[in-house]
Design a protein around this motif. Structure first.
Motif, PDB file in Angstrom:
ATOM      1  N   VAL A  61       0.849  -1.204   0.000  1.00 43.74           N
ATOM      2  CA  VAL A  61       0.000   0.000   0.000  1.00 43.74           C
ATOM      3  C   VAL A  61       0.881   1.250   0.000  1.00 43.74           C
ATOM      4  N   TRP A 110      -4.613  -2.242  -6.437  1.00 46.28           N
ATOM      5  CA  TRP A 110      -5.187  -1.119  -5.695  1.00 46.28           C
ATOM      6  C   TRP A 110      -6.678  -1.336  -5.438  1.00 46.28           C
ATOM      7  N   SER A 114      -8.471  -1.601  -1.812  1.00 42.95           N
ATOM      8  CA  SER A 114      -9.645  -0.830  -1.371  1.00 42.95           C
ATOM      9  C   SER A 114     -10.676  -1.742  -0.722  1.00 42.95           C
ATOM     10  N   ALA A 117      -9.408  -2.686   2.696  1.00 45.38           N
ATOM     11  CA  ALA A 117      -9.513  -1.552   3.626  1.00 45.38           C
ATOM     12  C   ALA A 117     -10.837  -1.573   4.383  1.00 45.38           C
ATOM     13  N   TYR A 127      -4.704   3.192   3.547  1.00 44.97           N
ATOM     14  CA  TYR A 127      -5.465   3.486   2.327  1.00 44.97           C
ATOM     15  C   TYR A 127      -6.144   4.853   2.429  1.00 44.97           C
TER      16      TYR A 127
END
Length: 202
Positions: A61, A110, A114, A117, A127
């Protein structure tokens, strides 16, 4: 600058291994064995350099967000003079990179980050910090065109469009025509910037 240490090289290999596996299979199915295989290392070396899979993810991250910041800075540095609109476009280009700058594995990772997260507070912290920082930078760039009052709404709309394109391209490969995300978001930006001039502010 000196050559990176063997430890740092190994850590980079492992993080790159997670990125490759996660881009193809998601985080849940990215076992330490699979990460080690993608990195060209033994599982024992992965455990030596990282305490667990989540620590590798947290490092990824940080690295992905740092790479985007570097790409944005490089694109902004190429803008001549004080062309505020060109600076917004440079930011969008950096995020929606095509050609040699394109990195589908990073985009897919990514999107997975997300999702993680939502489930992992430690991932959420990193994030959220990265996303807030990127959005604040875009808001500042947009504000130079529109004025501060309208900047947050315009920046948030553009940023949401970027993230939406990321999700579509990662979850349904081939759905978004190549290069269309950048051109569409730039057209959206032009329309939003034209519709939110500083003269409208009180």
């Amino acid at each position: 600058m000196g050559r990176p240490s063997n430890t740092e090289e190994r850590r980079q290999q492992i993080v790159a291994g997670l990125l490759r596996v996660m881009a193809e299979r998601g985080y849940e199915r990215a076992s330490v064995t699979e990460i080690a295989k993608a990195a060209g290392l033994s599982p024992g070396l992965v455990h030596y350099h990282f305490k667990d899979k989540q620590e590798i993810l947290l490092t990824l991250v940080e690295q992905l967000s740092a790479l985007v910041r570097e790409r944005v800075a490089a694109r902004l540095a190429r803008v001549k003079g004080d062309d505020a609109r060109a600076r917004v476009e440079a930011f969008l280009d950096a995020f929606l990179a095509t050609g040699a700058d394109a990195d589908p594995a990073a985009v897919a990772s990514w999107v997975t980050i997300s999702a993680e997260a939502i489930q992992q507070p430690e991932v959420r912290t990193l994030y959220e910090r990265a996303v807030r920082s990127d959005l604040e930078q875009l808001e500042e760039l947009v504000g130079a065109v529109t004025g501060k009052r309208k900047a947050r709404a315009v920046a948030a709309g553009l940023f949401a469009a970027i993230q939406g394109y990321f999700v579509l391209s990662a979850s349904v490969p081939g759905l978004v025509p190549p290069g269309s995300a950048a051109s569409t978001v730039k057209r959206m930006a032009a329309g939003l910037l034209d519709g939110a001039q500083p003269s409208e502010e009180a």
